[in-house]
Design a protein around this motif. Sequence first.
Motif, PDB file in Angstrom:
ATOM      1  N   GLN A 157      34.828  30.431  38.116  1.00  0.00           N
ATOM      2  CA  GLN A 157      34.322  29.763  36.914  1.00  0.00           C
ATOM      3  C   GLN A 157      34.368  30.694  35.695  1.00  0.00           C
ATOM      4  OE1 GLN A 157      34.081  26.600  37.516  1.00  0.00           O
ATOM      5  NE2 GLN A 157      34.267  27.040  39.693  1.00  0.00           N
ATOM      6  N   TYR A 158      34.401  32.008  35.940  1.00  0.00           N
ATOM      7  CA  TYR A 158      34.404  32.993  34.850  1.00  0.00           C
ATOM      8  C   TYR A 158      35.796  33.581  34.605  1.00  0.00           C
ATOM      9  CZ  TYR A 158      29.765  34.307  32.974  1.00  0.00           C
ATOM     10  OH  TYR A 158      28.594  34.366  32.262  1.00  0.00           O
TER      11      TYR A 158
ATOM     12  N   SER B 137      31.680  39.874  31.970  1.00  0.00           N
ATOM     13  CA  SER B 137      32.190  38.803  32.852  1.00  0.00           C
ATOM     14  C   SER B 137      32.791  39.408  34.120  1.00  0.00           C
ATOM     15  CB  SER B 137      33.268  37.978  32.146  1.00  0.00           C
ATOM     16  OG  SER B 137      32.776  37.412  30.968  1.00  0.00           O
ATOM     17  N   THR B 138      33.497  40.523  33.928  1.00  0.00           N
ATOM     18  CA  THR B 138      34.144  41.172  35.076  1.00  0.00           C
ATOM     19  C   THR B 138      33.112  41.763  36.033  1.00  0.00           C
ATOM     20  OG1 THR B 138      36.078  41.642  33.709  1.00  0.00           O
ATOM     21  CG2 THR B 138      35.866  42.909  35.744  1.00  0.00           C
ATOM     22  N   TRP B 139      32.011  42.243  35.495  1.00  0.00           N
ATOM     23  CA  TRP B 139      30.925  42.753  36.336  1.00  0.00           C
ATOM     24  C   TRP B 139      30.440  41.634  37.277  1.00  0.00           C
ATOM     25  CZ3 TRP B 139      25.855  45.205  33.841  1.00  0.00           C
ATOM     26  CH2 TRP B 139      25.138  45.892  34.824  1.00  0.00           C
ATOM     27  N   VAL B 140      30.242  40.439  36.710  1.00  0.00           N
ATOM     28  CA  VAL B 140      29.784  39.280  37.496  1.00  0.00           C
ATOM     29  C   VAL B 140      30.834  38.909  38.554  1.00  0.00           C
ATOM     30  CG1 VAL B 140      29.254  36.807  37.368  1.00  0.00           C
ATOM     31  CG2 VAL B 140      28.349  38.383  35.625  1.00  0.00           C
ATOM     32  N   ILE B 141      32.070  38.812  38.128  1.00  0.00           N
ATOM     33  CA  ILE B 141      33.141  38.428  39.048  1.00  0.00           C
ATOM     34  C   ILE B 141      33.322  39.479  40.142  1.00  0.00           C
ATOM     35  CG2 ILE B 141      35.668  38.183  39.185  1.00  0.00           C
ATOM     36  CD1 ILE B 141      35.531  36.668  36.538  1.00  0.00           C
ATOM     37  N   HIS B 142      33.176  40.727  39.757  1.00  0.00           N
ATOM     38  CA  HIS B 142      33.286  41.841  40.711  1.00  0.00           C
ATOM     39  C   HIS B 142      32.233  41.699  41.818  1.00  0.00           C
ATOM     40  CE1 HIS B 142      32.794  46.141  41.978  1.00  0.00           C
ATOM     41  NE2 HIS B 142      34.096  46.144  41.855  1.00  0.00           N
ATOM     42  N   ASP B 143      30.999  41.401  41.452  1.00  0.00           N
ATOM     43  CA  ASP B 143      29.949  41.146  42.445  1.00  0.00           C
ATOM     44  C   ASP B 143      30.365  40.025  43.397  1.00  0.00           C
ATOM     45  OD1 ASP B 143      28.186  42.954  41.231  1.00  0.00           O
ATOM     46  OD2 ASP B 143      26.537  41.510  41.090  1.00  0.00           O
ATOM     47  N   LEU B 144      30.733  38.884  42.809  1.00  0.00           N
ATOM     48  CA  LEU B 144      30.994  37.688  43.615  1.00  0.00           C
ATOM     49  C   LEU B 144      32.205  37.865  44.523  1.00  0.00           C
ATOM     50  CD1 LEU B 144      30.303  34.978  40.881  1.00  0.00           C
ATOM     51  CD2 LEU B 144      28.927  35.387  42.933  1.00  0.00           C
ATOM     52  N   THR B 145      33.251  38.510  44.009  1.00  0.00           N
ATOM     53  CA  THR B 145      34.441  38.685  44.851  1.00  0.00           C
ATOM     54  C   THR B 145      34.176  39.707  45.962  1.00  0.00           C
ATOM     55  OG1 THR B 145      35.371  40.204  43.211  1.00  0.00           O
ATOM     56  CG2 THR B 145      36.180  37.953  43.174  1.00  0.00           C
TER      57      THR B 145
END
Lengths: 174, 174
Positions: A157-158, B137-145
């Motif tokens: 989503q991001y 945004s990449t920090w968030v995506i990094h966590d989720l991935t």
Amino acid sequence: MKFSLDKSYEILEHTPSVLRTVLMGLSDDWIMNNEGPDTFSPYDVIGHLIHGEKTDWRDRTTMILEHGTEKSFVPFDRFAQFEDSRGKSLTTLLDEFEKLRATNLAWLKSLNLTEDDFDKKGTHPSLGQVTLRQLLSTWVIHDLTHIAQVTRVMAKQYKDEMGPWIEFFRIMNF
Amino acid sequence: MKFSLDKSYEILEHTPSVLRTVLMGLSDDWIMNNEGPDTFSPYDVIGHLIHGEKTDWRDRTTMILEHGTEKSFVPFDRFAQFEDSRGKSLTTLLDEFEKLRATNLAWLKSLNLTEDDFDKKGTHPSLGQVTLRQLLSTWVIHDLTHIAQVTRVMAKQYKDEMGPWIEFFRIMNF
């Protein structure tokens, strides 16, 4: 890693609380979006797991133990949750999944399965002969890959917000 | 979905407890195995996230706000955890990650960032110009991935046990 019932329980018992921890308190943007047509949102995944508890893992275990390869498993409906979950809140679905899973694991433990039982076979409607060991391993893998899917869908989503960093995430099957 | 600091916090604040719920109480077979040479086990991922808290997200945010594009970010060491985590238990690492993340988020909140700040730019050593919005945004995506990676790596440990069902999991990037 070889199949072990104890190590399978470690995962199967965790999954409801894992999904609750991942999803509780999040905005709908994280929960209700999917990856495109015919894909699952995190919300859809919980309904899909509920349908599995109701119609798949337990019923197929029973089928293998009681009927062997004589009768084929009932095909699984991968899209049942689009109807079944309608109007239910995420919390309601998480509660329902947790309850069904606990009941099914208590039932599975009550069977006191032996190593010989794990070699028993059933008939999958499209895959042919499968063993109870393979069914139970798949149950575990199914949980883990759906947790992976939920967090991957959320991450996506991001995707448009990360700019050039997307380059580093291609190798992660993002 | 557009970047929002509040929606980013929803994820960033959750991640330590998500990983604790996923990994606590599991056998080493689930935690210490990886996907092959130069890949991460779930244990390695926690060390990698700790290294990110110490050297990446906060430092780069500071760099953007204080130096703009003048100074390039310090390159991130993706393999630092193989040395740094040595001898530490998973619980120690989870505690360390939780503490660092809480400190960093409290610091981030104290900055009272505005929409204008999110457009500010820095220089990535290999990607070139990036904005604070893209970094966060990449920090968030990094966590989720990485949560997705952890559960995918765990699932793969059982791959040889699932028999013909593997056919259905190919489409899930398994």
